[in-house]
Design a protein around this motif. Sequence first.
Motif, PDB file in Angstrom:
ATOM      1  N   HIS A   4      -1.548   0.060  -8.957  1.00 48.11           N
ATOM      2  CA  HIS A   4      -1.023   0.350  -7.623  1.00 48.11           C
ATOM      3  C   HIS A   4      -1.704   1.593  -7.051  1.00 48.11           C
ATOM      4  CE1 HIS A   4       1.845  -2.662  -8.662  1.00 48.11           C
ATOM      5  NE2 HIS A   4       2.444  -1.913  -9.548  1.00 48.11           N
ATOM      6  N   THR A  10       5.044   3.518  -5.757  1.00 45.40           N
ATOM      7  CA  THR A  10       5.725   2.247  -5.991  1.00 45.40           C
ATOM      8  C   THR A  10       7.125   2.316  -5.388  1.00 45.40           C
ATOM      9  OG1 THR A  10       4.480   1.914  -8.025  1.00 45.40           O
ATOM     10  CG2 THR A  10       6.517   0.665  -7.793  1.00 45.40           C
ATOM     11  N   ASP A  45       4.843   1.921 -13.864  1.00 49.98           N
ATOM     12  CA  ASP A  45       5.437   1.500 -12.591  1.00 49.98           C
ATOM     13  C   ASP A  45       6.702   2.283 -12.243  1.00 49.98           C
ATOM     14  OD1 ASP A  45       3.601  -0.735 -12.017  1.00 49.98           O
ATOM     15  OD2 ASP A  45       4.517  -1.664 -13.784  1.00 49.98           O
TER      16      ASP A  45
END
Length: 271
Positions: A4, A10, A45
């Motif tokens: 990402h 995130t 994440d």
Amino acid sequence: MSQHKDIKRTNIQTLQAMKVKGEKIAMLTTYDYTMATILDQAGVDILLVGDSAANVMAGYESTLPITLEHMIYHAQCVVRGAKQAFILVDLPFGTYQGNPRDALSAAIRVMKESGAQGIKVEGGAEIIDSVKAILSAGIPVMGHLGLTPQSINQLGGYGLQGKSEAEANKLLEDATLLQEAGCFSVLLEKIPAALGKKISESLHIPTISIGAGKYCDGQVLVVQDMMGMNKGFKPKFLREYANLFEVMTGAVQQYISDVKDNSYPASHEQY
């Protein structure tokens, strides 16, 4: 690097999209700036600032003694270290189980004072009014079902949950209730893999497993556990990715030896 890397941070939409795509979510529990910086740069994440800090950082036997102030402090440390991960904070025991207004107040304090992106609470139908109160303020909430360490005295230990049909049905009902209330995700702890699969397939929001099997949408471990820093703690679900206990012990012993025999500092290590 994080997959990402093009996204500033995130968020719950990112995580929901991962479930839809079938991309697993990697989550770790941590409590301090230095570790958060490492985990964030590695590309995790979600970072959970867990009330397990009571065990890992403070040496208590359960998570019950940790306070809201302690949790906010640890959350502040993690937020300063992590720039990409979604940061969640556990609400500690006693801040949300009774009064929804108190629950909302505690959640608001965490969000305002730490800068985290969401909170996690343990329980289903018993705390649903508190969950709804927190969600009403626009605060993302992750539920937590199965083995709920804050209820350890009632559960009578850290054993496998959801073994009976009645327990399994209650877990599925509670997971559905949390989803309907507006939770963005549910963590499932120490339940049979088949039940983890059933719940994960029945929900449209992501499920995160700690000892709930491979069929959940993501996994979480305490970083000190997966790094092999806690000697003697070896539950079945734990995979150790390093043996830092031995590495760190060896490093300290070498330092002591070097100090004792006067080989540290060497000439190039002094001014």
